[in-house]
Design an enzyme around this catalytic site. Structure first.
Site, PDB file in Angstrom:
ATOM      1  CG  ASN A  25      -1.847   1.147   1.322  1.00  0.00           C
ATOM      2  OD1 ASN A  25      -1.730   2.128   0.574  1.00  0.00           O
ATOM      3  ND2 ASN A  25      -2.805   1.076   2.236  1.00  0.00           N
ATOM      4  CB  VAL A  26       1.635   3.839  -2.553  1.00  0.00           C
ATOM      5  CG1 VAL A  26       2.144   2.867  -3.605  1.00  0.00           C
ATOM      6  CG2 VAL A  26       0.218   4.322  -2.882  1.00  0.00           C
ATOM      7  CG  ASN A  69       0.786   2.391 -12.973  1.00  0.00           C
ATOM      8  OD1 ASN A  69       0.389   3.057 -13.936  1.00  0.00           O
ATOM      9  ND2 ASN A  69       0.126   1.316 -12.550  1.00  0.00           N
ATOM     10  CE1 TYR A 115      -6.514   9.684 -11.837  1.00  0.00           C
ATOM     11  CE2 TYR A 115      -6.801  11.170 -13.703  1.00  0.00           C
ATOM     12  CZ  TYR A 115      -6.284   9.997 -13.167  1.00  0.00           C
ATOM     13  OH  TYR A 115      -5.544   9.154 -13.964  1.00  0.00           O
ATOM     14  CB  ALA A 116      -7.629  17.566 -12.333  1.00  0.00           C
ATOM     15  CE  LYS A 157      -2.969  10.187 -11.852  1.00  0.00           C
ATOM     16  NZ  LYS A 157      -1.917   9.194 -11.564  1.00  0.00           N
ATOM     17  CB  ILE A 184      -5.186   4.170 -21.890  1.00  0.00           C
ATOM     18  CG1 ILE A 184      -4.261   5.386 -22.024  1.00  0.00           C
ATOM     19  CG2 ILE A 184      -4.430   2.865 -22.154  1.00  0.00           C
ATOM     20  CD1 ILE A 184      -3.650   5.584 -23.396  1.00  0.00           C
TER      21      ILE A 184
END
Length: 244
Positions: A58-59, A85, A150-151, A154, A185
């Site tokens: 778990n990161v 990732n 999310y934005a 990122k 993707i």
């Protein structure tokens, strides 16, 4: 391209992460540590590739990360490549987004990247060389409706990466830090979307199709390899021309 290199790939159980693990393994990496919370989904990778080792991680667990890095340093003496990732989404419009959804995405996508890089980079700096690739997104450069959390993450990893590239260079090490920003993707998540949504995505992409995980893995492979030894602090968009 990756002969004798020790690599870590987070979020390695499925989709883009799994493709990166398989690509690194095929390209002759000494060892690829596929890290994910879903350990069972990675067991077959160990069966298929003798140079892949699946690790449950778990990161957000800093202690577990420290233990992993210490183990790899003891076994190999160095870590050559880190691919950040692991990531999640909890999409909603701004007025509907809960604090929990904000915190969860920020903790995994932003702090998780910080946690991994903070733990791994000293090993690279000590050995004098290394490559850190972090998965961003075109959403991180151009935003998107319903993805405030999310934005933000990122976009955040892009600016963190630029800072790290400068910081590592000041320490005299050939440790490079770069980002990859995918467009639309084909992954297990996107394949389940309605056909009209998929058609919309393809229509917005100048090359007229969605990307494949291998398209992203190939870009990550290049940045991980010595062929990219003079590239640092950059964001490679792999989006079929979606954002120009």
């Amino acid at each position: 391209m990756l002969a004798n290199k020790v690599c870590i790939v987070t979020g390695g159980a499925q989709g883009i992460g799994r493709c990166i693990v398989e690509t690194f393994a095929k390209q002759g990496a000494l060892k690829v540590y596929a890290c994910d919370m879903n350990h069972e989904a990675m067991v077959d990778l160990e069966t298929q590739y003798s140079n892949v080792c699946a690790k449950q991680l778990n990161v957000c667990d800093r202690d577990a990360i420290k233990m992993l890095v210490a183990e790899l340093k003891e076994v190999h003496g160095n870590i050559d490549v880190l691919v950040n990732n692991a990531g999640i989404t909890r999409d909603n419009l701004l007025d509907r987004m809960s604090e929990d959804d904000w915190d969860m995405v920020v903790n995994v996508n932003l702090k998780g990247v910080f946690n991994m890089t903070q733990a791994v980079s000293p090993v690279m700096i000590e050995s004098g060389v290394g490559s850190i690739i972090t998965m961003s997104s075109v959403v991180g450069t151009d935003g998107n409706v319903g993805q405030s959390n999310y934005a933000a993450t990122k976009g955040g990893v892009i600016t963190m990466t630029k800072g790290w590239a400068k910081e590592f260079a000041r320490k005299g090490a050939q440790v490079r830090a770069n980002c990859v920003a995918p467009g639309f993707i084909e992954t297990p998540m996107t394949i389940e979307l309605p056909e009209k949504v998929l058609d919309y995505m393809k229509g917005k992409t100048p090359l007229g199709r969605m990307g494949k995980p291998q398209d992203i893995a190939d870009g990550v492979l290049f940045l991980a390899s010595d062929q990219a030894s003079f590239i640092t602090g950059q964001t490679l968009k792999i989006d079929g021309g979606l954002v120009i």
